[in-house]
Design a protein around this motif. Sequence first.
Motif, PDB file in Angstrom:
ATOM      1  N   GLY A 105       0.821  -1.203  -0.175  1.00 18.21           N
ATOM      2  CA  GLY A 105       0.071  -0.030  -0.018  1.00 18.21           C
ATOM      3  C   GLY A 105       0.805   1.385   0.236  1.00 18.21           C
ATOM      4  O   GLY A 105       0.205   2.358   0.316  1.00 18.21           O
ATOM      5  N   VAL A 138      -5.663  -4.377  -0.163  1.00 19.55           N
ATOM      6  CA  VAL A 138      -4.321  -3.473  -0.009  1.00 19.55           C
ATOM      7  C   VAL A 138      -3.622  -3.388   1.387  1.00 19.55           C
ATOM      8  O   VAL A 138      -4.381  -3.465   2.390  1.00 19.55           O
ATOM      9  N   ILE A 174      -3.171  -0.608  -6.935  1.00 17.19           N
ATOM     10  CA  ILE A 174      -4.033  -0.323  -5.970  1.00 17.19           C
ATOM     11  C   ILE A 174      -5.545   0.110  -6.307  1.00 17.19           C
ATOM     12  O   ILE A 174      -6.381  -0.429  -5.750  1.00 17.19           O
ATOM     13  N   ASN A 193      -5.442   5.194  -0.065  1.00 18.09           N
ATOM     14  CA  ASN A 193      -5.614   3.883  -0.999  1.00 18.09           C
ATOM     15  C   ASN A 193      -7.003   3.654  -1.249  1.00 18.09           C
ATOM     16  O   ASN A 193      -7.563   3.206  -2.064  1.00 18.09           O
ATOM     17  N   ARG A 251       0.335   3.078  -7.263  1.00 17.43           N
ATOM     18  CA  ARG A 251      -0.820   3.599  -7.542  1.00 17.43           C
ATOM     19  C   ARG A 251      -1.794   2.728  -8.421  1.00 17.43           C
ATOM     20  O   ARG A 251      -3.058   2.582  -8.382  1.00 17.43           O
ATOM     21  N   THR A 295       1.297   4.144  -1.753  1.00 17.74           N
ATOM     22  CA  THR A 295       0.241   4.606  -2.583  1.00 17.74           C
ATOM     23  C   THR A 295       1.293   5.184  -4.012  1.00 17.74           C
ATOM     24  O   THR A 295       0.977   4.870  -5.079  1.00 17.74           O
TER      25      THR A 295
END
Lengths: 342, 342, 342, 342
Positions: free
Chosen positions: A129, A144, A138, A322, A135, A131
């Motif tokens: 996770g 996640v 996710i 997330n 990305r 981000t």
Amino acid sequence: MTCNTAILGASGYTGAELVRLIATHPHLRIAALSADRKAGQQMADVFPHLRHLDLPKLVKMEEIDFSGIDLVFAALPHGLSQALVCDLPQAVKVVDLGADFRLRDPAAYEKWYGAAHVATALQQTAVYGLTEFYRDDIKSARLVAGTGCNAATVQFALRPLIAEQLIDLDDIICDLKNGISGAGRSLKENMLFTERSSDVLGYAQGGKHRHLGEFDQEFSALAGRPVEIQFTPHLVPISRGILASCYLRGDAQAIHAALTAAYADEPFIHVLPFGQCPGTGHVMGSNFCHIGVTSDRISGRALVVATLDNLCKGSSGQAVQNANLMLGLNETDGLMLVPVFP
Amino acid sequence: MTCNTAILGASGYTGAELVRLIATHPHLRIAALSADRKAGQQMADVFPHLRHLDLPKLVKMEEIDFSGIDLVFAALPHGLSQALVCDLPQAVKVVDLGADFRLRDPAAYEKWYGAAHVATALQQTAVYGLTEFYRDDIKSARLVAGTGCNAATVQFALRPLIAEQLIDLDDIICDLKNGISGAGRSLKENMLFTERSSDVLGYAQGGKHRHLGEFDQEFSALAGRPVEIQFTPHLVPISRGILASCYLRGDAQAIHAALTAAYADEPFIHVLPFGQCPGTGHVMGSNFCHIGVTSDRISGRALVVATLDNLCKGSSGQAVQNANLMLGLNETDGLMLVPVFP
Amino acid sequence: MTCNTAILGASGYTGAELVRLIATHPHLRIAALSADRKAGQQMADVFPHLRHLDLPKLVKMEEIDFSGIDLVFAALPHGLSQALVCDLPQAVKVVDLGADFRLRDPAAYEKWYGAAHVATALQQTAVYGLTEFYRDDIKSARLVAGTGCNAATVQFALRPLIAEQLIDLDDIICDLKNGISGAGRSLKENMLFTERSSDVLGYAQGGKHRHLGEFDQEFSALAGRPVEIQFTPHLVPISRGILASCYLRGDAQAIHAALTAAYADEPFIHVLPFGQCPGTGHVMGSNFCHIGVTSDRISGRALVVATLDNLCKGSSGQAVQNANLMLGLNETDGLMLVPVFP
Amino acid sequence: MTCNTAILGASGYTGAELVRLIATHPHLRIAALSADRKAGQQMADVFPHLRHLDLPKLVKMEEIDFSGIDLVFAALPHGLSQALVCDLPQAVKVVDLGADFRLRDPAAYEKWYGAAHVATALQQTAVYGLTEFYRDDIKSARLVAGTGCNAATVQFALRPLIAEQLIDLDDIICDLKNGISGAGRSLKENMLFTERSSDVLGYAQGGKHRHLGEFDQEFSALAGRPVEIQFTPHLVPISRGILASCYLRGDAQAIHAALTAAYADEPFIHVLPFGQCPGTGHVMGSNFCHIGVTSDRISGRALVVATLDNLCKGSSGQAVQNANLMLGLNETDGLMLVPVFP
């Protein structure tokens, strides 16, 4: 558009931080809150600072009807998420704030957490996770795995440098200064006010900290060869905040340029002008990460310092970021809260 | 036997700490106190915690009759001691807590302090005041130069290792966590409670801190060749205390053995069992230094952590320890005060 | 709808807090920032926690073009607003966070502030900015005078009780515990971290605190006869927060009922269940005020404890709340930020 | 002359503070240390700040041979001393730091502590340990009951005023600010660093605090009629220290004169010049109590503020002071340690 969320483990600090963030989030709604030992209580009894909010009562996890829930935040003690996620309806997305799905390799999990993983199939599907670096994965993930707070801080400092081969991979030393909320709300003698308020000391020294499993996994994958860092956290008397001082071999100006470029379009990661050092007090209560780079009088050495709020960007803020992506919302929704200073 | 002392610069924190220590010292007496800007005031007005003591009034330095003084503690801002010491009667011994006589080389002094030394002859005669390593010279010295508080902390961690060639001299990284009293009592915006109470940040990064002059001088002399360390202090929200985390290349067990042996007979330096880490809170208010050694999962790396109270062992306690030797007293007289915890 | 605001005195803590609140406010925009001594600097240089915001550069007050400004927040040192407001275009609304317009009576102003008021005509038109009690006047005001932070805290505890004659007006004792940010960012020796971090002490004791002028004005008007309270603030080592312990003679249950009823519809004022005590930590960073009531074993005595964040509800949050009303916005716009805990 | 002492309950904060004081005491020696749950450990494992001392190992109470012990310090949880003292050899003197023998009246004991006293005969012989007021009785006592820390602080402020009838006995309000070490080292969620570090709140409000039993007993005896005070403690984020703000009706100047006269010859109690307020930071780590008196703008009101270190003068320092008297030593032996500031 409103998405229904449930927070499991809402009586801990990361649970409360999720409530804080979601309360002013334009598209998320808290539909259920669980806390096994405090089931039956109001959130205001457990966290009086949430008194003004109209929140569902704390219940046991099994009392929650997940059929109307879009996304679950699991803020549970390590080890409890594995079985839980298997039992959830497949339509429910999950952001796990614990450690259960951070490591992809079952052997690595067992090494660092001392027990075999009980949901290894699920483990393979979890997206790490962090981000800013995962990305796209996710956005389409069902599960996640939130990163460790130390792991997030150090990775923000180092990932672009490892990816671009700007530093000596065999000489990375990360000295962390950690706020006390990282230890959670559990009762430990060494977390009493009296024990911590005038003290600074190291812990988990010598390579014993579990977040090393994340570093090994991520940095080795990034470098395409095994990478081990030396990592030492220290407790300092602040509630929130991590400051990671990363001692590196490389060209400081090139490092600064690479970090500046890497994060140029990132809303939450800010690289300071060359030579400036960030402070934990400047990100407190926010989802921002500040990074500073300085050179040293010894040529070929660089110091990269990264700081973030362990409860927010290091945990619950990251989780909301997330969730935003997983639910098709704007990534920054609800997260542009300004740091609280002084 | 009672020796008369004068404290110059008594209105600062190191001055107050000298008063604290001398007040219960069996053989030292405070005969005069100076503080130019606060001359005419009682010490209790400037430091209410000293209210119960019967102390001389604060006067200007030139009002002091030094004829009856055995030893002067000069706790003055950097730069003021040079001329002063020249003017004192030759019979008066001097412990200088400032930086004026720490560096023996006039060029090094000018490099780090930005001005030529005005008492270079005297500079050559000053003994560096790290008691445990300059004991014999201090006993016969007229002028002893107290060390920097960071300089003392790191040297306790490293001197035996450099002397015994146990570590790689080209790879020494010292990350310090510093209590705020190190900045003294002067008015600076960044030292306000509101600025410091929830913040951790680095300062003087990149090799700019003046204590590097001391490290260069001492470690190079010890090694017989130039040694430069990487040294980064960080402000943490405690009043007193320095914790130095020293990242070294060497055998951790050998390092622990060497430190244990080196300090076996030292009353103030305590080496912890292998693998334990000291905390600033365990030396607060005392003249002790605690040192811990841990290995790392990366073979060949060691972490040595040293901690002391910057105002006491790092400054005023060291000064009294040196004064004891200079005056023929027992080295530990007045200094066995137990740390205050919690 | 977007309203343009200017913040005068933006380099102080209340200025920074205004920026924090306005940054996530849906309808306010910062068009200009002034700070005379720091003119020319970026806000991020003065307050690194605001680094991520796109803010106008700090300028001198006279450089601001007020023609496009809807409302000015004046966060200036006491005494500077009087002349300033006279010079502003009549169309510009003003929320003054300082003390210049809090007292309606020129004689009272001179008594408490030691100088004659220079804008007595304007003084008569200013509305006292305690939103919950002057809401209608504030809606139509051009100039609103923000209250003192202590004054706000105590009035939230006492106004309904005085209005309903539930307490003995001649026996009101208010003991306050005050966070250090109340002293602002100015350089004072007694506000250094080292001086405050382990200390609790009273100040302005014996009826010397200027906020008494506000209490006298407001409580006497409310009671229809002179009322004087005994009021003692104490400095405690927290950055933000005021806790007012008000010792009263009256029936505690009736007092609790009256406060509960008075604030039933107030979004920011929360009365706790009878017998519970609020804590400053539960309102930190927010615009909320928590109030608790307990009885005593001595019959006829009650303790009312009120707490708020002095920089937010006690100053800048109140200012935004008032600005919202003056500009026709929703009173709670931008102010529902959840307290930050821990 | 050396007297042998044993400390029962040495693993708590008052136990550690006793060790700190006795370590530099000229005539006391620690012959035994007990701590039931930590029996078998070294004191340095439990309190690393005592590492440099050569101390007996922690044992279970029943392992101690009391035949060579002159005096026992009982620093046990409330309720445990009653049976214990009965079992000790009659020749062993006892200073009890707990609450078991503070109240002389069995009914009062049962009221405040919720259980019948099991050693009522012994209870009658115990001397109340407020040294400055029970000095002669303490000298010849076998059993001295240390006072509550709050009880000590407030009594220093009020006893001379009640004895001399200078204040209205029916209008005494004491608002206390209490350091966290008063809660001891036991594990409670609300004593975690994260819960306390930015919070101020009241507790045991409304007349529920057990120290009220002591106030009732002592003040009523002194006045010759029942006296009840209103007493409210508040937790503030400091480790050590109590500041009691006592709101009184009486003539402030007369009150100041009476306190000054009452304590003129007391080594540990210092009355400040009229109008000054003491701070907890000025007595930290010491056996001193500072008292300040101010008048109010409301005629006939006075504010007396007293402060002391709860672990030292409020508990372990008081215990040593009493032990000195019981053993025929100088009352101040080992207790003239200067406060640690900053």
